[in-house]
Write an enzyme that holds these catalytic residues in place. Sequence first.
Site, PDB file in Angstrom:
ATOM      1  N   SER A   1       6.684  43.628 -32.628  1.00 13.81           N
ATOM      2  CA  SER A   1       6.343  43.713 -34.065  1.00 13.81           C
ATOM      3  C   SER A   1       6.068  45.068 -34.468  1.00 13.81           C
ATOM      4  CB  SER A   1       5.287  42.610 -34.067  1.00 13.81           C
ATOM      5  OG  SER A   1       5.054  42.404 -35.756  1.00 13.81           O
TER       6      SER A   1
ATOM      7  N   ASP B   1      10.742  32.627 -35.373  1.00 15.60           N
ATOM      8  CA  ASP B   1       9.827  33.623 -35.668  1.00 15.60           C
ATOM      9  C   ASP B   1       9.191  33.708 -37.201  1.00 15.60           C
ATOM     10  OD1 ASP B   1       8.382  36.029 -36.325  1.00 15.60           O
ATOM     11  OD2 ASP B   1       9.092  36.847 -34.476  1.00 15.60           O
TER      12      ASP B   1
ATOM     13  N   HIS C   1       6.708  34.154 -33.062  1.00 17.69           N
ATOM     14  CA  HIS C   1       6.480  35.666 -33.005  1.00 17.69           C
ATOM     15  C   HIS C   1       5.258  35.660 -31.754  1.00 17.69           C
ATOM     16  CE1 HIS C   1       6.482  39.517 -35.045  1.00 17.69           C
ATOM     17  NE2 HIS C   1       5.281  39.437 -35.039  1.00 17.69           N
TER      18      HIS C   1
END
Lengths: 280, 280
Positions: B149, B225, B258
């Site tokens: 990320s 995600d 995620h």
Amino acid sequence: MSALETISENRAFGGTQGVYSHRSSATGTDMKFAVYVPPHDTDATLPVLWYLSGLTCTHANVMEKGEYRAACAEHGIIFVAPDTSPRGDGVPDDEAYDLGQGAGFYIDAERKPWSTHYRMETYVARELPELLAKHFPLDMKRQGITGHSMGGHGALTLALRRPGNYKSVSAFAPIVAPSKVPWGQKAFLNYLGTNEEIWHNHDAYSMIFIGRGVPELLIDVGDADQFLDEQLKPEILKGVCLEAGIDLKLRIQPGYDHSYYFISTFMAEHIAWHAERLKA
Amino acid sequence: MSALETISENRAFGGTQGVYSHRSSATGTDMKFAVYVPPHDTDATLPVLWYLSGLTCTHANVMEKGEYRAACAEHGIIFVAPDTSPRGDGVPDDEAYDLGQGAGFYIDAERKPWSTHYRMETYVARELPELLAKHFPLDMKRQGITGHSMGGHGALTLALRRPGNYKSVSAFAPIVAPSKVPWGQKAFLNYLGTNEEIWHNHDAYSMIFIGRGVPELLIDVGDADQFLDEQLKPEILKGVCLEAGIDLKLRIQPGYDHSYYFISTFMAEHIAWHAERLKA
């Protein structure tokens, strides 16, 4: 009642790591647990490995740190992690970390105030399996059990108390003789009372000594485990297992401590060992 | 100064998982980081994989949930996880999770009040490697970098800004075009100011567009995600990578979100991919 509330579900290693909650009739409380279901064919039923956690833990510790999903996906094993005690405002507790909430010791308490809610043996060995069989593709004829520390005690004693119910039993750094060590003595005195005859029915060493058995046991413990000599004492199983004809594989792992760094290191080997027996 | 304080060391997968602290001259604060050193021959030096974490994380998230140690032990890779920002009472912060402490974005801030302590690029790419080379058996000629990320953004941009410094680059669910998405715009506006020309020097998409390159990239992202479309946008790398001659392996993983359940699932594949390049 078999209502199940889904708290979370995440894709992992091709399967699903879930956390669920339900109202337990055994404990009279809401109980959370974690289930990992690996990728599998539609309509297949899978063997299940129960993992019982140690003092202060919830379902979450092994779920986050246990590193079991890769091996469960490889071998097609469902992995279930219950909580370690009833919890909630109305549930008796103690300031100490080794009594009360987080420290159920996988027994049904017989003394007040504990006896109302602390019925973890009934919960883990009977209620939760029946509930899960309704919601997940479990083959209840192929159950294995393992655990860590207090949960290693739980795995050994639940298996010894239910011959044939679990086809495979292992443990990480288990308390093997709770009647002889401070953690176990404190818990048993509070939950079971002063009659040590009753204690022996929840003590792996004592049960094997009087002739209860399982075919074989795999136990790993680190030689740098800070609780090895005072609380765990796995070496004392050697004599009684030999006498009882139990094939004990006790591995003293050099340099390892009591943490999940130790557990995760040997988790895949334990799962492979269970898989071999559950899928035989 | 190269003094290192050991916070913890645990045996794991035959090696040592450590957590350390030191006084950083780059950030002017005490900084913690995690290092896993796998089993290795005495006198050997090992390749290193840098892992940069995402928003709100510290060194601890990947250490506990990342499941990298088995693969690092297998391939002989040292794994380092720095913190995501400077921290402490005197360090500026923001109430939002995506600015300030826990959200350093791996850049050297140019605007007050951030510019005094938020010097994470200098810290991660220069100071920490120099410190670690003195204390661990690192082969600094064989560095790889990855991240998740915000940390995926960090891995891509630090590698693009330092041609040749990292021999292998991958990312999990990275922010690839911070100048175009809310997380990145907020951070860059605060840390770098309103001049978007400067932003482009810290934006993977922009850098590749203007000709900066690495030979190849491995990127995994889940199609479930929750940040895929608004913040991550990995698909937009396809065109510029093709144009720039970068061998982009972008894998959209079905059903994954995620979380660290996603990261841990593909961690071993990333480590094997880095190992192949670092040991070539």
